[in-house]
Scaffold this active site. Sequence first.
Site, PDB file in Angstrom:
ATOM      1  N   GLU A  34       0.823  -1.218   0.000  1.00 32.68           N
ATOM      2  CA  GLU A  34       0.000   0.000   0.000  1.00 32.68           C
ATOM      3  C   GLU A  34       0.861   1.275   0.000  1.00 32.68           C
ATOM      4  O   GLU A  34       0.646   2.185   0.803  1.00 32.68           O
ATOM      5  CB  GLU A  34      -0.949   0.000   1.204  1.00 32.68           C
ATOM      6  CG  GLU A  34      -1.861  -1.213   1.244  1.00 32.68           C
ATOM      7  CD  GLU A  34      -2.951  -1.127   2.312  1.00 32.68           C
ATOM      8  OE1 GLU A  34      -2.774  -0.381   3.294  1.00 32.68           O
ATOM      9  OE2 GLU A  34      -3.986  -1.802   2.150  1.00 32.68           O
ATOM     10  N   GLU A  81      -6.098  -8.110  -0.133  1.00 28.98           N
ATOM     11  CA  GLU A  81      -6.537  -8.221   1.262  1.00 28.98           C
ATOM     12  C   GLU A  81      -8.015  -7.921   1.320  1.00 28.98           C
ATOM     13  O   GLU A  81      -8.482  -6.943   0.738  1.00 28.98           O
ATOM     14  CB  GLU A  81      -5.831  -7.189   2.168  1.00 28.98           C
ATOM     15  CG  GLU A  81      -4.340  -7.356   2.310  1.00 28.98           C
ATOM     16  CD  GLU A  81      -3.741  -6.291   3.249  1.00 28.98           C
ATOM     17  OE1 GLU A  81      -4.495  -5.612   3.984  1.00 28.98           O
ATOM     18  OE2 GLU A  81      -2.516  -6.136   3.236  1.00 28.98           O
TER      19      GLU A  81
END
Length: 490
Positions: free
Chosen positions: A122, A269
Amino acid sequence: MRRLEAAALLLAAAAAVLVLAGAAEGLGVNWGTQASHPLPPKVVVQLLKDNGIKKVKLFETNIDAMKALAGSGVEVMLAIPNNLLRRIAGDSGAAKDWVKRNVKRFDFDGGVVIKYVAVGNEPFLEAYNGSFMKVTLPALENIQNALNDAGVGDRIKATVPLNADVYSSPARNPVPSAGRFRAEISGVMTDMVKFLARNKAPFTVNIYPFLSLYLDDNFPLDFAFFDGGATPVNDNGVMYTNVYDANFDTLVAALAAVGHGDMPIIVGEVGWPTDGDRHAKASYAHRFYDGLLKRLAANRGTPARPNRHVETYLFGVVDEDRKSVQPGSFERHWGIFRYDGQPKFGMDLSGQGRRDATLVPAKGVQYLSRTWCALNPKASRDDLGKLLGAKIDYACSNADCTTLGYGSSCNGMDAKGNASYAFNAYYQTQSQEDEACDFQGLALPTQTDPSTATCNFTIQIATSGAAVTRLGVAPVAAALLVALLQLSLL
Ligand SMILES: *[C@@H]1O[C@H](CO)[C@@H](O)[C@H](O)[C@H]1NC(C)=O
Ligand SMILES: *[C@@H]1O[C@H](CO)[C@@H](O)[C@H](O)[C@H]1NC(C)=O
Ligand SMILES: *[C@@H]1O[C@H](CO)[C@@H](O)[C@H](O)[C@H]1NC(C)=O
């Protein structure tokens, strides 16, 4: 001959049953290890196998994890942590070296089945203030090029797991079809998508309906789940009944806007935590996963991509009591299993929604002795008044007390209960060392379980992170481990 055929038939039938009982195709899990007492890698890999989970995503190359995964057949997404991006971006030699040490070394028959390299985690998160803005794409390029040069680029793809905040914002994207990448990263996102496309690599995104709920008090609860109870969002006649589909299709629109509406997407995720917030509870996690797993098993897809199979990694395997709680207290409670590999709620990974389905618990887990640390009943009023606050603070800044907060499983105890909880959390984190249950006489070990109906005073497992770290830093031991690993892999 006949007998062989019968045996083959029987085997095939057994295999079919196994497939039925196993996880839905394409289902993976994230394996994070930020715990004071991580489960031994061998136990985790067995846990994956016992539950039919055939894919795993790691956050760094841990040699013990790789060793345990070798020969297991479990497919792996390796990862390069954000703090390595700058070096790898600036030096193609460093990228080659990383590929040699982390990919090539394990990439042989009977080794680790590596499918992807996640470049960063991220990195464009808004909270990072653009720290990795300039280095992520060059790092991705250097790694994929190194994979290509090493002759494995056709089967091992580099990708960048991105948070959905690279595109998602209700203000910017009122409906999914209006999806665009965030303005300040739209240039780099466009270049990244083009590079991924050229290398036939997937786009990887993390999607968290729980966070939609957590961050917005007015978010409609039912829209976070898949049971269709929410008022739909009408996108030019396409009805969205859950935020997951809406989020995913916002990405599809953003990809289409840069000319790659058909790019494969991996959900890197997705999950639901079970403690640390009023919406983080096992019943909601159960409801969320039930809906998610059913649609994954049915390859239902989303309105923009109906009937499509999506490779999806649940977050995560086990709770991690050392994760940063900066995003929120729920951060340490994402596991579909507790810290000790015990399932938290009913779950049917095959996606058939069987009511009685449960996960297979971890095998061979060793616990510390059944001893807790609790407030000393003989502690003087005076000492309590003078010391207790500071001692609780100390315990909780070195151990996990996130279950004490508002909306969490241990909230609502009295001050004494709080103190005992904090002391025990610290004592267990310190592997029940005698000195860890003193607090200037305020605490005492006890054999009586102080747990209440809703609040577990846990006993830690007997494998300490400390022991692993000691091995890791002692060069001789590490070299020995590498030698052993190479031996066992050969
Ligand atoms: C980003 O900026 C905010 C506000 O300026 C600051 O509080 C935060 O620490 C910064 N985060 C990072 C990772 O630099
Ligand atoms: C117990 O601890 C929690 C979390 O720190 C706090 O919110 C609560 O007020 C405490 N309860 C008492 C009675 O001190
Ligand atoms: C407490 O632990 C037991 C197992 O020891 C488990 O069955 C129960 O679900 C746990 N409760 C909570 C609130 O975590």
